[in-house]
Write a protein that holds these residues in place. Sequence first.
Motif, PDB file in Angstrom:
ATOM      1  N   VAL A 149     -13.460 -16.389  -0.533  1.00  0.00           N
ATOM      2  CA  VAL A 149     -12.255 -16.380  -1.364  1.00  0.00           C
ATOM      3  C   VAL A 149     -10.992 -16.225  -0.525  1.00  0.00           C
ATOM      4  CG1 VAL A 149     -11.038 -15.189  -3.233  1.00  0.00           C
ATOM      5  CG2 VAL A 149     -13.525 -15.458  -3.335  1.00  0.00           C
ATOM      6  N   ILE A 150     -10.936 -15.180   0.274  1.00  0.00           N
ATOM      7  CA  ILE A 150      -9.710 -14.850   1.003  1.00  0.00           C
ATOM      8  C   ILE A 150      -9.313 -15.928   2.015  1.00  0.00           C
ATOM      9  CG2 ILE A 150      -8.674 -13.163   2.587  1.00  0.00           C
ATOM     10  CD1 ILE A 150     -10.202 -10.986   1.080  1.00  0.00           C
ATOM     11  N   PRO A 151     -10.238 -16.542   2.761  1.00  0.00           N
ATOM     12  CA  PRO A 151      -9.807 -17.590   3.714  1.00  0.00           C
ATOM     13  C   PRO A 151      -9.039 -18.727   3.044  1.00  0.00           C
ATOM     14  CG  PRO A 151     -12.051 -16.898   4.200  1.00  0.00           C
ATOM     15  CD  PRO A 151     -11.679 -16.242   2.904  1.00  0.00           C
ATOM     16  N   ASP A 152      -9.500 -19.179   1.868  1.00  0.00           N
ATOM     17  CA  ASP A 152      -8.796 -20.257   1.170  1.00  0.00           C
ATOM     18  C   ASP A 152      -7.415 -19.807   0.691  1.00  0.00           C
ATOM     19  OD1 ASP A 152     -10.988 -21.835   1.568  1.00  0.00           O
ATOM     20  OD2 ASP A 152     -11.811 -21.595  -0.451  1.00  0.00           O
ATOM     21  N   THR A 209      -7.903  -0.462  -2.760  1.00  0.00           N
ATOM     22  CA  THR A 209      -6.668  -1.128  -2.347  1.00  0.00           C
ATOM     23  C   THR A 209      -6.633  -1.343  -0.840  1.00  0.00           C
ATOM     24  OG1 THR A 209      -5.481  -0.105  -4.187  1.00  0.00           O
ATOM     25  CG2 THR A 209      -4.154  -0.947  -2.353  1.00  0.00           C
ATOM     26  N   TYR A 210      -6.908  -0.285  -0.085  1.00  0.00           N
ATOM     27  CA  TYR A 210      -6.852  -0.403   1.370  1.00  0.00           C
ATOM     28  C   TYR A 210      -7.993  -1.274   1.900  1.00  0.00           C
ATOM     29  CZ  TYR A 210      -3.327   3.315   1.316  1.00  0.00           C
ATOM     30  OH  TYR A 210      -2.182   4.060   1.096  1.00  0.00           O
ATOM     31  N   SER A 211      -9.146  -1.284   1.218  1.00  0.00           N
ATOM     32  CA  SER A 211     -10.240  -2.165   1.630  1.00  0.00           C
ATOM     33  C   SER A 211      -9.795  -3.620   1.542  1.00  0.00           C
ATOM     34  CB  SER A 211     -11.474  -1.938   0.752  1.00  0.00           C
ATOM     35  OG  SER A 211     -11.966  -0.621   0.884  1.00  0.00           O
ATOM     36  N   LEU A 212      -9.166  -3.987   0.412  1.00  0.00           N
ATOM     37  CA  LEU A 212      -8.657  -5.356   0.264  1.00  0.00           C
ATOM     38  C   LEU A 212      -7.549  -5.648   1.277  1.00  0.00           C
ATOM     39  CD1 LEU A 212      -8.542  -5.606  -3.634  1.00  0.00           C
ATOM     40  CD2 LEU A 212      -9.984  -6.966  -2.110  1.00  0.00           C
ATOM     41  N   ALA A 213      -6.682  -4.681   1.507  1.00  0.00           N
ATOM     42  CA  ALA A 213      -5.598  -4.869   2.472  1.00  0.00           C
ATOM     43  C   ALA A 213      -6.160  -5.173   3.860  1.00  0.00           C
ATOM     44  CB  ALA A 213      -4.713  -3.623   2.521  1.00  0.00           C
ATOM     45  N   MET A 214      -7.230  -4.474   4.241  1.00  0.00           N
ATOM     46  CA  MET A 214      -7.847  -4.736   5.552  1.00  0.00           C
ATOM     47  C   MET A 214      -8.388  -6.157   5.630  1.00  0.00           C
ATOM     48  SD  MET A 214      -9.857  -1.212   6.578  1.00  0.00           S
ATOM     49  CE  MET A 214      -9.897  -0.184   5.118  1.00  0.00           C
ATOM     50  N   LEU A 215      -9.086  -6.600   4.570  1.00  0.00           N
ATOM     51  CA  LEU A 215      -9.662  -7.945   4.578  1.00  0.00           C
ATOM     52  C   LEU A 215      -8.572  -9.012   4.662  1.00  0.00           C
ATOM     53  CD1 LEU A 215     -12.560  -7.790   1.949  1.00  0.00           C
ATOM     54  CD2 LEU A 215     -12.663  -7.437   4.416  1.00  0.00           C
ATOM     55  N   PHE A 216      -7.528  -8.879   3.855  1.00  0.00           N
ATOM     56  CA  PHE A 216      -6.435  -9.864   3.899  1.00  0.00           C
ATOM     57  C   PHE A 216      -5.711  -9.827   5.239  1.00  0.00           C
ATOM     58  CE2 PHE A 216      -6.957 -10.121  -0.705  1.00  0.00           C
ATOM     59  CZ  PHE A 216      -6.627 -11.449  -0.959  1.00  0.00           C
ATOM     60  N   ARG A 217      -5.473  -8.629   5.759  1.00  0.00           N
ATOM     61  CA  ARG A 217      -4.779  -8.516   7.040  1.00  0.00           C
ATOM     62  C   ARG A 217      -5.586  -9.160   8.167  1.00  0.00           C
ATOM     63  NH1 ARG A 217       0.043  -8.349   7.108  1.00  0.00           N
ATOM     64  NH2 ARG A 217      -0.303 -10.066   8.546  1.00  0.00           N
ATOM     65  N   GLU A 218      -6.909  -8.937   8.156  1.00  0.00           N
ATOM     66  CA  GLU A 218      -7.775  -9.546   9.180  1.00  0.00           C
ATOM     67  C   GLU A 218      -7.727 -11.070   9.098  1.00  0.00           C
ATOM     68  OE1 GLU A 218     -11.129  -5.942   9.473  1.00  0.00           O
ATOM     69  OE2 GLU A 218     -11.475  -7.703   8.199  1.00  0.00           O
ATOM     70  N   GLN A 219      -7.775 -11.610   7.875  1.00  0.00           N
ATOM     71  CA  GLN A 219      -7.773 -13.063   7.722  1.00  0.00           C
ATOM     72  C   GLN A 219      -6.424 -13.661   8.104  1.00  0.00           C
ATOM     73  OE1 GLN A 219     -10.418 -14.961   7.112  1.00  0.00           O
ATOM     74  NE2 GLN A 219      -9.074 -16.726   7.471  1.00  0.00           N
ATOM     75  N   ILE A 220      -5.339 -12.982   7.737  1.00  0.00           N
ATOM     76  CA  ILE A 220      -4.004 -13.468   8.110  1.00  0.00           C
ATOM     77  C   ILE A 220      -3.853 -13.503   9.621  1.00  0.00           C
ATOM     78  CG2 ILE A 220      -1.541 -12.876   8.073  1.00  0.00           C
ATOM     79  CD1 ILE A 220      -2.005 -11.843   5.191  1.00  0.00           C
ATOM     80  N   ASP A 221      -4.317 -12.445  10.298  1.00  0.00           N
ATOM     81  CA  ASP A 221      -4.230 -12.400  11.762  1.00  0.00           C
ATOM     82  C   ASP A 221      -5.087 -13.493  12.391  1.00  0.00           C
ATOM     83  OD1 ASP A 221      -2.561 -10.237  11.473  1.00  0.00           O
ATOM     84  OD2 ASP A 221      -4.103  -8.730  11.935  1.00  0.00           O
ATOM     85  N   ARG A 224      -1.257 -17.584  10.712  1.00  0.00           N
ATOM     86  CA  ARG A 224      -0.212 -18.048   9.800  1.00  0.00           C
ATOM     87  C   ARG A 224       0.690 -16.860   9.453  1.00  0.00           C
ATOM     88  NH1 ARG A 224      -0.922 -20.440   4.809  1.00  0.00           N
ATOM     89  NH2 ARG A 224       0.641 -22.022   5.357  1.00  0.00           N
ATOM     90  N   ASP A 225       1.965 -17.084   9.377  1.00  0.00           N
ATOM     91  CA  ASP A 225       2.923 -16.014   9.117  1.00  0.00           C
ATOM     92  C   ASP A 225       3.045 -15.783   7.607  1.00  0.00           C
ATOM     93  OD1 ASP A 225       4.764 -14.043   9.515  1.00  0.00           O
ATOM     94  OD2 ASP A 225       6.472 -15.417   9.727  1.00  0.00           O
ATOM     95  N   VAL A 226       1.924 -15.325   7.017  1.00  0.00           N
ATOM     96  CA  VAL A 226       1.885 -15.057   5.586  1.00  0.00           C
ATOM     97  C   VAL A 226       2.263 -13.599   5.352  1.00  0.00           C
ATOM     98  CG1 VAL A 226       0.431 -14.953   3.517  1.00  0.00           C
ATOM     99  CG2 VAL A 226       0.103 -16.794   5.181  1.00  0.00           C
ATOM    100  N   LYS A 227       3.269 -13.391   4.493  1.00  0.00           N
ATOM    101  CA  LYS A 227       3.659 -12.020   4.158  1.00  0.00           C
ATOM    102  C   LYS A 227       2.750 -11.503   3.053  1.00  0.00           C
ATOM    103  CE  LYS A 227       7.479  -9.091   2.618  1.00  0.00           C
ATOM    104  NZ  LYS A 227       8.877  -9.033   2.133  1.00  0.00           N
ATOM    105  N   LEU A 228       2.171 -10.323   3.264  1.00  0.00           N
ATOM    106  CA  LEU A 228       1.238  -9.724   2.309  1.00  0.00           C
ATOM    107  C   LEU A 228       1.964  -8.669   1.480  1.00  0.00           C
ATOM    108  CD1 LEU A 228      -1.730  -9.489   1.336  1.00  0.00           C
ATOM    109  CD2 LEU A 228      -2.071  -7.764   3.121  1.00  0.00           C
ATOM    110  N   GLN A 229       1.812  -8.744   0.152  1.00  0.00           N
ATOM    111  CA  GLN A 229       2.467  -7.795  -0.750  1.00  0.00           C
ATOM    112  C   GLN A 229       1.442  -7.351  -1.806  1.00  0.00           C
ATOM    113  OE1 GLN A 229       5.790  -9.192  -3.304  1.00  0.00           O
ATOM    114  NE2 GLN A 229       7.038  -7.727  -2.157  1.00  0.00           N
ATOM    115  N   ILE A 230       1.035  -6.084  -1.733  1.00  0.00           N
ATOM    116  CA  ILE A 230      -0.002  -5.563  -2.627  1.00  0.00           C
ATOM    117  C   ILE A 230       0.611  -4.532  -3.561  1.00  0.00           C
ATOM    118  CG2 ILE A 230      -2.228  -4.372  -2.782  1.00  0.00           C
ATOM    119  CD1 ILE A 230      -2.904  -5.381  -0.017  1.00  0.00           C
ATOM    120  N   PHE A 231       0.435  -4.745  -4.868  1.00  0.00           N
ATOM    121  CA  PHE A 231       0.846  -3.767  -5.875  1.00  0.00           C
ATOM    122  C   PHE A 231      -0.414  -3.027  -6.333  1.00  0.00           C
ATOM    123  CE2 PHE A 231       3.742  -7.342  -6.092  1.00  0.00           C
ATOM    124  CZ  PHE A 231       4.976  -6.725  -5.972  1.00  0.00           C
ATOM    125  N   ALA A 232      -0.402  -1.728  -6.239  1.00  0.00           N
ATOM    126  CA  ALA A 232      -1.553  -0.911  -6.645  1.00  0.00           C
ATOM    127  C   ALA A 232      -1.091   0.061  -7.715  1.00  0.00           C
ATOM    128  CB  ALA A 232      -2.122  -0.150  -5.450  1.00  0.00           C
TER     129      ALA A 232
END
Length: 446
Positions: A315-318, A342-354, A358-366
Amino acid sequence: MPGSRPHNAKADRPRWLQGPLWASSRADFPIVAIGASAGGLDACRKLLDALPAHNGMAFIIVQHLDPSHDSMMVDLLAGHTSMPVLLATDGMRIERERVYVIPPGVYLSVDEKGSLRLSKPQARHGARLPFDFLLNSLARHHGARSVCVVLSGTGADGSVGLKAVKASGGLAIAQDIGEADYDGMPRSAIATGGVDLVLRVAKIAEALVKREQGQVFAPERPKSSAQKLVEDLLPDIIALLRTKTVHDFALYKHGTLERRVERRMALAGVKTASKYLEFLFRDADERDQLSRDLLINVTGFFRDPAVFDFLAKSVIPDLVRDHPLNRPLRIWVAGCSSGEETYSLAMLFREQIDASKRDVKLQIFASDVDPDAVASAREGLYPDSIEADVSPERLAQFFIKEDRFYRISAELRSNVVFTVHDVLTDPPFARIDFISCRNLLIYLLP
């Protein structure tokens, strides 16, 4: 005989042991973790006295011990059961109808193959939580076959780990605080809201045996026209809370609410549901306490790892690859509780972005309806028992070690905005690319 079916040994097991869920290399029987400290020896003796020899379970006892002295626990318990009582050693295979005792000065855990593992505690100073450490490994590797039993003791060891056991589908039992010589550990366990049963030790043995046999253990609950049960008065309690507080629990599963009300009654020393309802009318503080208890905060890092593996691979790579760079990738975690998901998802998205460069800005509302849970999530401080759920690589990248705790790094924390929010009444967040509400929907009626 013609027409007869061949014997199916698996069908004789309780339903929770059937099916392909567990690999054949794992133990297919309940593993009961028993935690205690002060006053625990007597409680452990009583529990073993009440258990039949042929019970189909394995037992692991974590008694807080002086690390500088040899343990006498094996000898002191052996006379109270015909099951073998063994001092745990590294790599020892867990078998049915055996009692394993933790040695002094070590942490004890269980691996995915059903073997015991010994390790040295990392923290040289401060409180050690060996029971939490065991429970986290047991929940992670053995899921619904995990059972947590909290007996007499001081402190709060076990209160974090029992949440992991509950999250994996296991059972949590605490000794009746009126029977415990020291009520710190069972009282702290009960206060988490994750305990299924609060029983005297003899009844704990009965509940364990009935569960292994596939039967339902029902504590005795007297009912008469003069003494109504919690289930009878639950609609009145919900209506009172809706009127006197900001919370409406009408859509929550009633069985869960009943158990939490009964727990508050026990802590308040109120014997009947009618008396407790009268107490709620009079006491605003108790209404607030009950409301906080009913806001169920049971979560953990990478809870149900298969779900997070699926997200990370499928899911996250796409999402990261296809997201336009001119707007942030917006995620909403509804029912964030104390922040672990929340932080588990943040880690997964941050790892994939890195990884994607790609210079994707991540914004998580919890968001969560419980202000205390949101405050805890904002702080981002967790006990070192999370080592059982978070890999060493992620601990090094996304956390800062503080004594016997881990704190979320400022960089990861900057991606998340925590807020108090009630999904039943407040407007939803807009323009969201990914929503996680696993920690919310499981507690609501269809």
